[in-house]
Design an enzyme around this catalytic site. Sequence first.
Site, PDB file in Angstrom:
ATOM      1  N   SER A 142       0.782  -1.106  -0.098  1.00 29.28           N
ATOM      2  CA  SER A 142      -0.015   0.095  -0.001  1.00 29.28           C
ATOM      3  C   SER A 142       1.117   1.221   0.097  1.00 29.28           C
ATOM      4  O   SER A 142       2.031   0.957   0.515  1.00 29.28           O
ATOM      5  CB  SER A 142      -0.858   0.169   1.405  1.00 29.28           C
ATOM      6  OG  SER A 142      -1.294   1.257   1.517  1.00 29.28           O
ATOM      7  N   TYR A 155      -1.795  -1.310  10.033  1.00 29.28           N
ATOM      8  CA  TYR A 155      -1.658  -1.660   8.710  1.00 29.28           C
ATOM      9  C   TYR A 155      -0.476  -1.209   8.002  1.00 29.28           C
ATOM     10  O   TYR A 155       0.079  -1.779   7.069  1.00 29.28           O
ATOM     11  CB  TYR A 155      -3.079  -0.837   8.041  1.00 29.28           C
ATOM     12  CG  TYR A 155      -3.206  -0.875   6.812  1.00 29.28           C
ATOM     13  CD1 TYR A 155      -4.066  -2.017   6.140  1.00 29.28           C
ATOM     14  CD2 TYR A 155      -2.765  -0.114   5.799  1.00 29.28           C
ATOM     15  CE1 TYR A 155      -4.373  -2.224   4.786  1.00 29.28           C
ATOM     16  CE2 TYR A 155      -3.210  -0.097   4.205  1.00 29.28           C
ATOM     17  CZ  TYR A 155      -3.966  -1.355   3.996  1.00 29.28           C
ATOM     18  OH  TYR A 155      -4.343  -1.577   2.448  1.00 29.28           O
TER      19      TYR A 155
HETATM   20  P1  NAD Z   1     -11.753  -5.620  -0.400  1.00 35.49           P
HETATM   21  O1  NAD Z   1     -12.159  -5.618   0.921  1.00 35.49           O
HETATM   22  O2  NAD Z   1     -12.540  -4.832  -1.520  1.00 35.49           O
HETATM   23  O3  NAD Z   1     -11.214  -7.178  -0.772  1.00 35.49           O
HETATM   24  C1  NAD Z   1     -10.846  -7.943   0.192  1.00 35.49           C
HETATM   25  C2  NAD Z   1     -10.512  -9.413  -0.329  1.00 35.49           C
HETATM   26  O4  NAD Z   1      -9.748 -10.074   0.732  1.00 35.49           O
HETATM   27  C3  NAD Z   1     -11.959  -9.790  -0.430  1.00 35.49           C
HETATM   28  O5  NAD Z   1     -11.890 -10.941  -1.349  1.00 35.49           O
HETATM   29  C4  NAD Z   1     -11.838 -10.586   0.942  1.00 35.49           C
HETATM   30  O6  NAD Z   1     -12.690 -11.769   0.954  1.00 35.49           O
HETATM   31  C5  NAD Z   1     -10.494 -11.054   1.032  1.00 35.49           C
HETATM   32  N1  NAD Z   1      -9.717 -11.471   2.351  1.00 35.49           N
HETATM   33  C6  NAD Z   1     -10.147 -10.539   3.528  1.00 35.49           C
HETATM   34  N2  NAD Z   1      -9.509 -11.212   4.652  1.00 35.49           N
HETATM   35  C7  NAD Z   1      -9.010 -12.308   4.203  1.00 35.49           C
HETATM   36  C8  NAD Z   1      -8.487 -13.427   4.714  1.00 35.49           C
HETATM   37  N3  NAD Z   1      -8.037 -13.362   6.216  1.00 35.49           N
HETATM   38  N4  NAD Z   1      -8.267 -14.548   4.162  1.00 35.49           N
HETATM   39  C9  NAD Z   1      -8.652 -14.616   2.754  1.00 35.49           C
HETATM   40  N5  NAD Z   1      -9.090 -13.533   2.191  1.00 35.49           N
HETATM   41  C10 NAD Z   1      -9.518 -12.440   2.791  1.00 35.49           C
HETATM   42  O7  NAD Z   1     -10.332  -5.056  -0.606  1.00 35.49           O
HETATM   43  P2  NAD Z   1      -9.482  -4.211  -1.485  1.00 35.49           P
HETATM   44  O8  NAD Z   1      -9.638  -2.687  -1.521  1.00 35.49           O
HETATM   45  O9  NAD Z   1      -9.603  -4.983  -2.795  1.00 35.49           O
HETATM   46  O10 NAD Z   1      -7.940  -4.428  -1.222  1.00 35.49           O
HETATM   47  C11 NAD Z   1      -7.227  -5.716  -1.638  1.00 35.49           C
HETATM   48  C12 NAD Z   1      -5.946  -5.539  -0.993  1.00 35.49           C
HETATM   49  O11 NAD Z   1      -5.230  -4.098  -1.795  1.00 35.49           O
HETATM   50  C13 NAD Z   1      -5.560  -5.413   0.231  1.00 35.49           C
HETATM   51  O12 NAD Z   1      -4.279  -6.063   0.613  1.00 35.49           O
HETATM   52  C14 NAD Z   1      -5.199  -4.028   0.574  1.00 35.49           C
HETATM   53  O13 NAD Z   1      -4.702  -3.977   1.919  1.00 35.49           O
HETATM   54  C15 NAD Z   1      -4.658  -3.693  -0.437  1.00 35.49           C
HETATM   55  N6  NAD Z   1      -4.913  -2.105  -0.675  1.00 35.49           N
HETATM   56  C16 NAD Z   1      -6.168  -1.438  -0.800  1.00 35.49           C
HETATM   57  C17 NAD Z   1      -6.386  -0.343  -1.243  1.00 35.49           C
HETATM   58  C18 NAD Z   1      -7.554   0.377  -1.512  1.00 35.49           C
HETATM   59  O14 NAD Z   1      -7.652   1.624  -1.413  1.00 35.49           O
HETATM   60  N7  NAD Z   1      -8.569  -0.110  -1.605  1.00 35.49           N
HETATM   61  C19 NAD Z   1      -5.165   0.793  -1.136  1.00 35.49           C
HETATM   62  C20 NAD Z   1      -3.814   0.002  -1.059  1.00 35.49           C
HETATM   63  C21 NAD Z   1      -3.610  -1.261  -0.843  1.00 35.49           C
END
Ligand code: NAD
Length: 248
Positions: A142, A155
């Site tokens: 991130s 985080y």
């Molecule tokens: P989201 O909440 O839309 O999706 C998260 C996914 O991870 C879902 O499929 C959920 O079922 C799965 N998940 C969560 N905990 C889990 C676990 N313990 N075991 C298996 N699966 C699990 O989130 P997103 O925004 O798509 O985030 C995806 C990745 O991107 C994450 O690692 C997040 O930290 C990272 N990220 C997101 C952003 C943002 O702004 N959305 C920014 C930087 C990084």
Amino acid sequence: MKLNRQIALVTGGSRGIGRATALAFAAEGADIAFCHLHDDAKANDTAAEIEALGRRAMHRSVDVSDIAAGRAFAATVEATFGPVDILFNNAGMNIRKPFEAYTEQEFDSILDVHVKGMFFMAQALYPAMVARGRGCIINVASQRALKGAVNASVYSAAKAAIIGFTRSLAWEAAPKGIRVNAIAPGPIVTDLTATMTEADRQAFINALPLGRFGRPEEIAATALLLAGPDGGFYVGATLSPNGGDVMY
Ligand code: NAD
């Protein structure tokens, strides 16, 4: 087709960035196995969309912080689809609060999903990649690992650990034909950011040169670059599509 007949395993593939990446990989010819935590309806939708692209899809509700369950899922995928070419290590969550308010249980839950789950999923698939002399691992960090943020101390620590892990594994894996890289997205419109307060969201947007959150597809495009033939010289890199939030 950039990923013709390759096998990709996506953690957290039911929605958001994982879903968009699963679909981008499938559109380029990869079969997709993904896990998710509960979220079965969205997982079924994602699997149906992959199959509509003419590719195989399989998915399970597997908590990646349960190392035995993650290993069992990896073994099932290899037994069903064959050796995995691409691991998109993406599953994640967040608990936002001031530094002094975190409990040990909350600290562990964030580190367990992001760091332990990611580390051991890579370890589960690594031997088959080594045996074949090829593979691609992409870890989702991130921009908070690079910049930090209020109410994100755990985080940000977890995401910074992912970048360190990525660089060290890249050193070990590259001579074996396996490229390991990270993506550090800026703020993206997903269920994860939907839990932000409106005031926090607006403050974030105001601080972004581009003036908007990104779309999951804009991260999937970076994942496709790293996974495909155009990404062949990236090793240990952290690519950060972030709307200008962090410039480096
Ligand atoms: P989201 O909440 O839309 O999706 C998260 C996914 O991870 C879902 O499929 C959920 O079922 C799965 N998940 C969560 N905990 C889990 C676990 N313990 N075991 C298996 N699966 C699990 O989130 P997103 O925004 O798509 O985030 C995806 C990745 O991107 C994450 O690692 C997040 O930290 C990272 N990220 C997101 C952003 C943002 O702004 N959305 C920014 C930087 C990084």
